[in-house]
Write an enzyme that holds these catalytic residues in place. Structure first.
Site, mmCIF file in Angstrom:
data_model
loop_
_atom_site.group_PDB
_atom_site.id
_atom_site.type_symbol
_atom_site.label_atom_id
_atom_site.label_comp_id
_atom_site.label_asym_id
_atom_site.label_seq_id
_atom_site.Cartn_x
_atom_site.Cartn_y
_atom_site.Cartn_z
ATOM 1 N N GLY A 193 0.864 -1.185 0.000
ATOM 2 C CA GLY A 193 0.000 0.000 0.000
ATOM 3 C C GLY A 193 0.899 1.234 0.000
ATOM 4 O O GLY A 193 2.069 1.164 -0.390
ATOM 5 N N TYR A 194 0.360 2.337 0.470
ATOM 6 C CA TYR A 194 1.128 3.585 0.463
ATOM 7 C C TYR A 194 2.414 3.443 1.277
ATOM 8 O O TYR A 194 3.490 3.838 0.827
ATOM 9 C CB TYR A 194 0.283 4.728 1.030
ATOM 10 C CG TYR A 194 -0.810 5.131 0.085
ATOM 11 C CD1 TYR A 194 -0.656 6.214 -0.757
ATOM 12 C CD2 TYR A 194 -1.995 4.402 0.014
ATOM 13 C CE1 TYR A 194 -1.655 6.573 -1.644
ATOM 14 C CE2 TYR A 194 -2.994 4.746 -0.865
ATOM 15 C CZ TYR A 194 -2.821 5.831 -1.690
ATOM 16 O OH TYR A 194 -3.803 6.172 -2.580
ATOM 17 N N ASN A 215 2.737 -8.941 -1.230
ATOM 18 C CA ASN A 215 1.397 -8.341 -1.317
ATOM 19 C C ASN A 215 0.410 -9.373 -1.862
ATOM 20 O O ASN A 215 0.757 -10.214 -2.683
ATOM 21 C CB ASN A 215 1.429 -7.107 -2.228
ATOM 22 C CG ASN A 215 0.221 -6.223 -2.047
ATOM 23 O OD1 ASN A 215 -0.033 -5.727 -0.946
ATOM 24 N ND2 ASN A 215 -0.542 -6.016 -3.100
ATOM 25 N N VAL A 235 -0.323 -12.945 3.554
ATOM 26 C CA VAL A 235 0.295 -13.201 4.858
ATOM 27 C C VAL A 235 -0.775 -13.808 5.759
ATOM 28 O O VAL A 235 -1.881 -13.263 5.850
ATOM 29 C CB VAL A 235 0.812 -11.878 5.482
ATOM 30 C CG1 VAL A 235 1.428 -12.124 6.847
ATOM 31 C CG2 VAL A 235 1.767 -11.178 4.547
ATOM 32 N N GLU A 239 -16.891 11.410 0.356
ATOM 33 C CA GLU A 239 -16.370 11.331 -1.028
ATOM 34 C C GLU A 239 -17.216 10.357 -1.855
ATOM 35 O O GLU A 239 -17.477 10.595 -3.031
ATOM 36 C CB GLU A 239 -14.902 10.889 -1.008
ATOM 37 C CG GLU A 239 -13.983 11.970 -0.456
ATOM 38 C CD GLU A 239 -12.540 11.826 -0.904
ATOM 39 O OE1 GLU A 239 -12.043 10.687 -0.910
ATOM 40 O OE2 GLU A 239 -11.916 12.850 -1.243
ATOM 41 N N ASP A 285 -1.804 2.432 8.141
ATOM 42 C CA ASP A 285 -3.009 2.255 8.960
ATOM 43 C C ASP A 285 -2.820 1.259 10.110
ATOM 44 O O ASP A 285 -3.642 1.210 11.029
ATOM 45 C CB ASP A 285 -4.183 1.791 8.080
ATOM 46 C CG ASP A 285 -4.710 2.908 7.184
ATOM 47 O OD1 ASP A 285 -4.151 4.020 7.220
ATOM 48 O OD2 ASP A 285 -5.680 2.662 6.440
#
Ligand code: FAD
Length: 396
Positions: A13-14, A38, A82, A170, A297
């Site tokens: 991710g980011y 990933n 994972v 959004e 996160d």
């Protein structure tokens, strides 16, 4: 036996991608073996997902194949899920194998937090990944198709969005833009369609500037969104939601955006965590294991007032860069640097050509804010893939 340290990064991710790209840039050959793991062979731009979820953009525009981002001569990419992290044994268990590490970076992102509200886990949809938004998009279209067969079922055309935080706002902005097109496509009277945004907190966009919140509510109400603010969802069923006020709203679509927690794998690994978010030291390492870093996160970073920073892409990216820097320093025996978050601002989209935001302390609304949102997106593409990625994925 090789003495080259093994760095394993979990999640692209980011946070994970920025860590990997910085290590790729900073480390010389043979300084470390870096492996990125990933679930999918693509990175998704989570901050775009509200658009494909509503059907105003193609899911393809929100993902980038990892092979296009990394240099596979420098980073091994493993496409796998994972299933367990064993910090004491310095091992990660994948669905199809085991990886050993000297240093671990956990960037597995978040999951929906349902606060124990009955039925939400089973019946609500979530905006979390490419697959989850494909499902929402198809589901919405299917409700229109079903309504044509059973025109007495108005609940097919009532779309409930739980949570009026960033993601919820959004998403309703995009959905409100999509509805007129769906009505045309399926020959449905737009007056029959409802979008209901429900929020338990006393305001939409908690933590945002009140003037901007008011602007957002006005824009979205004009687009046809009904808000129920300060109203908790008590229960979610296959047929709709029951509110704490006693009201029942019938609907076959509930999209839950009301809460986020860290990935459960970090709790299961025994790290000290608050709702799946691991409190990290000033260098982004877990307090129990100096060789385990947590970004994005899954991590919990406190601000000067001792309150956790909300989990955002902006925070995850800066952590990824800082984490890579500290890993390089560790390997070279140099001093580590404390992570300092530089909050540049925040911009929330309200659909096409409309947004609100505060950037470097300056408030903005409307087209100007929408342009800023685009610039932020383009900057991210440039950071991870340079001009070629901007040209390929950027929307101008
Ligand atoms: P993620 O980006 O979620 O990435 C986690 C990665 O781990 C994913 O690739 C996932 O596939 C992988 N993974 C998960 N579990 C496993 C497993 N078991 N095995 C292998 N891989 C796994 N933030 C902003 O700053 N600005 C915004 O405008 C903004 N808009 C948003 C809009 C929406 C609709 C959403 C949902 C979020 C938005 N956010 C925004 C928040 C932001 O997207 C997150 O904070 C950010 O994605 C966190 O990055 P991360 O690296 O921790 O995790």
């Amino acid at each position: 036996m090789s003495t080259v340290p093994r760095i394993v990064i979990l999640g692209a991710g980011y946070g994970g991608v920025l860590t990997a790209l910085r290590l790729q840039k900073e480390l010389g050959y043979n300084e470390a073996n870096v492996t990125l793991v990933n679930k999918h062979d693509y990175h998704y731009i989570t901050t775009h997902l509200h658009m494909p979820a509503a059907g105003t953009d193609d899911p393809e525009n929100a993902r980038i194949h990892i092979a296009k981002l990394i240099d596979e001569f420098k980073i091994d990419f493993v496409k796998s899920t994972v299933v367990q992290i064993k910090p004491n044994e310095k091992k990660v268990i994948l669905e199809d194998g085991t990886l050993s590490f000297d240093y671990l970076v956990i960037g597995l992102g978040g999951e929906a937090e349902t606060f124990g509200i009955p039925g939400l886990q089973q019946y609500a949809l979530n905006i979390r990944s490419i697959n989850s938004v494909r499902l929402i998009r198809e589901h919405i279209e299917y409700q229109f198709a079903k309504f044509k067969r059973e025109p007495h079922r108005k609940d097919y055309l009532t779309f409930i969005v739980g949570g009026a935080g960033f993601t919820g706002i959004e998403f309703v902005g995009e959905l409100a833009d999509r509805i007129p097109k769906l009505c045309k496509q399926f020959d449905v009277d737009p007056k029959l369609v409802g979008i209901v945004n429900i929020e338990a907190a006393p305001t939409a966009l908690p933590g945002f500037d009140p003037e901007l919140v008011e602007y957002a509510m006005r824009v979205l109400t004009d687009k046809g969104v009904t808000f129920k603010i300060g109203t908790a969802i008590k229960e979610c069923t296959p047929g709709g939601v029951q509110l704490a006020t006693g009201e029942t709203i019938k609907s076959t679509t509930i999209v839950w955006t009301g809460g986020i927690r860290g990935n459960r794998l970090v709790e299961q690994a025994g790290f000290e965590a608050m709702r799946g978010r691991v409190k990290v030291d000033p260098y982004l390492r877990t307090t129990q294991h100096e060789n385990v870093y947590v970004v994005g996160d899954c991590s919990l970073v406190m601000n000067e007032q001792g309150k956790p920073y909300p989990p955002t892409a902006q925070l995850a990216m800066q952590q990824g860069i800082a984490c890579a820097r500290n890993l390089v320093a560790t390997i070279r025996g140099e001093p580590l640097r404390e992570f300092k978050y530089d909050h540049k601002g925040v911009v929330a989209s309200l659909g096409k050509g409309e947004a609100i935001g505060i950037v470097y302390g300056k408030k903005m609304t409307g087209r100007k804010a929408a342009m800023m949102k685009k610039l932020i997106d383009l900057r991210y593409l440039f950071m991870i893939g340079g001009i070629p990625l901007v040209l390929r994925k950027g929307k101008f």
